[in-house]
Scaffold this active site. Structure first.
Site, PDB file in Angstrom:
ATOM      1  CD  GLU A 199      -2.331  -1.166   2.900  1.00 26.35           C
ATOM      2  OE1 GLU A 199      -3.377  -1.780   3.084  1.00 26.35           O
ATOM      3  OE2 GLU A 199      -1.709  -0.570   3.808  1.00 26.35           O
ATOM      4  CB  CYS A 200       0.571   4.338   0.397  1.00 27.25           C
ATOM      5  SG  CYS A 200       0.751   6.135   0.213  1.00 27.25           S
ATOM      6  N   GLY A 201       3.293   3.684   0.338  1.00 29.52           N
ATOM      7  CA  GLY A 201       4.748   3.619   0.372  1.00 29.52           C
ATOM      8  C   GLY A 201       5.271   2.266  -0.065  1.00 29.52           C
ATOM      9  CB  ALA A 256      -3.187   0.168  -5.352  1.00 26.82           C
TER      10      ALA A 256
END
Length: 450
Positions: free
Chosen positions: A325-327, A423
């Site tokens: 996720e994200c990072g 994502a």
């Protein structure tokens, strides 16, 4: 049991400082307090944990709904003498900025929590009373029980407290003066993380000591004491079925406690490791979770650790069930631009490059619709998510259709397959236990087949 939700008319009122001071004061009184944060914020709970030494939990009505919120709250207040919940933004600020859905007020109403309104009285006096009355009367039952003045001098408090009580009918329970020695620094995602602030514990103890001196704690405790709630029936943990490696260091520090608990409930043994420091993945793992955090601040260190980058690339490409996720998503890309501007090679699993933007990208809540069956989701399934990042990718993927509530804005995002979710959107596994079960089942199956 003492139960308090701290709210404010707007962000920047100092809710986190007051929350931490109250938690430390309750701990000194032997009340074994627990903490909560309204909304999807990762950073404020880190401060709560620094005070308590135990987990702080999120209460987010967009991500999980009212029934689940009640069960999460009841589960986590069990055995504690005080519960302090920190609000988010302005008291009524909810989804889309034009609704009260998932606002601090919505949480207080759902959980029937009394509210302490935190006000920073700069540049106003009698008008503060009008502001308080406006906030208190905006909804039929605001649940506002008292007022607390933050960043307020002793002289100003003596002037404002009796006036506010007379004009609003609400007790003014105390104040904190301006305390430079106890300030919390900020940066682009809000406050710095708890681990980055020098002498944080000392700062919080200083705040708590001052709060004890400037607050009518006996009156506060009496006003915010509620009848103990019926305990929640807690189900037993599932037998351990899979070992899942979880990235946990300065670069990967954004994890919901409830997500980790959902994975454990589903039968996961969570094994922490550091992509910054470790040279290999933990032994005998059959799943990988790369959460969000600040990889852009540690891009050089992450890139320099070639062995773990190669190990992660080989494992993910070989089908290791992975959630990023994200990072974590940025880390799986080809390269990442550091906050200083340099570009560093990353794990190279995904096609995109991580680049810095000048403002928040796709900020806030949204709902994903899965375009196909994958590791976590079935085709057509709807998933509530949250995004908060200043970096973007040159290749965001097309596995999900994202839609903003209220505005209806849409875009495509994410990479998903039988063994992958990667994502920018942050997932909240506690919203639907089946997502954690699918992850653990896939990991257990991978273990059998490898």
């Amino acid at each position: 049991m003492i139960e308090i939700l701290l709210a404010a008319p707007s962000s920047g009122s100092g809710k986190t400082a007051v929350t931490c001071a109250l938690l430390a004061a309750f701990r000194k009184r032997g009340l074994s307090p627990c903490a909560f944060k309204c909304g999807p914020d990762y950073i404020d709970p880190m401060f709560h944990r620094s005070v308590l030494g135990v987990e702080s939990h999120n209460l987010d009505l967009f991500l999980c709904g009212e029934e689940k919120l009640r069960s999460l709250y009841l589960k986590n207040v069990e055995g504690h003498g005080a519960a302090v919940c920190e609000g988010v933004m302005g008291f009524y600020d909810g989804v889309g900025g034009s609704t009260d859905r998932a606002s601090a007020w919505h949480v207080a109403s759902t959980l029937e929590l009394p509210v302490l309104l935190v006000i920073r009285p700069k540049g106003a006096s009698l008008t503060l009373a009008a502001q308080v009355k406006g906030v208190a009367g905006f909804r039929p039952n605001s649940r506002i029980t008292g007022i607390f003045l933050n960043d307020c001098s002793p002289m100003l408090f003596k002037s404002l407290a009796p006036m506010l009580e007379a004009e609003t009918g609400l007790p003014v329970l105390g104040y904190l003066p301006h305390m430079e020695e106890a300030a919390f620094e900020s940066r682009h995602l809000g406050l710095q993380t708890a681990g980055e602030i020098h002498d944080l514990q000392k700062r919080i103890e200083t705040l708590a000591q001052k709060l004890e001196e400037t607050t009518d704690m006996e009156r506060l405790c009496k006003l915010f004491t509620k009848q103990d709630r019926e305990p929640l029936s807690i189900s037993k943990l599932a037998p351990i079925r899979a070992r899942i490696a979880v990235a946990q260091d300065q670069a990967f520090c954004f994890t919901y406690a409830e997500t980790l608990e959902a994975l454990r409930d589903a039968g996961a043994e969570l094994v922490p490791f550091s992509p910054m420091q470790d040279s290999r993945l933990p032994e005998n793992i059959c799943g990988l979770y790369l959460p969000g955090g600040y990889p852009e601040l540690y891009a050089r260190q992450l890139s320099s650790n070639c062995k773990i980058r190669e190990a992660i690339r080989e494992a993910v490409c070989a089908g290791l069930p992975t959630v990023a996720e994200c990072g974590g998503f940025l880390y799986l890309g080809q390269s990442l631009q550091a906050d200083t501007g340099e570009v560093w090679p990353m794990a190279g699993v995904l096609p995109g490059d991580g680049v810095r933007k000048e403002k928040l990208v796709r900020f806030g809540y949204a709902c994903l619709t899965a375009q196909d069956d994958s590791l976590l989701f079935t085709k057509g399934e709807s998933i509530p998510i949250h995004e908060f990042h200043y970096w973007d990718s040159t290749e965001n993927g097309t596995s999900f259709r994202a839609e903003k509530p209220v505005t209806g804005r849409t875009w495509m995002c994410g990479f998903a397959g039988p063994s992958l979710y990667a994502a920018f959107p942050h997932l909240y596994f506690a919203a639907n236990p089946v997502w954690a079960k699918r992850f653990v089942q896939a990991a257990a199956q991978y273990q059998k087949e490898k």
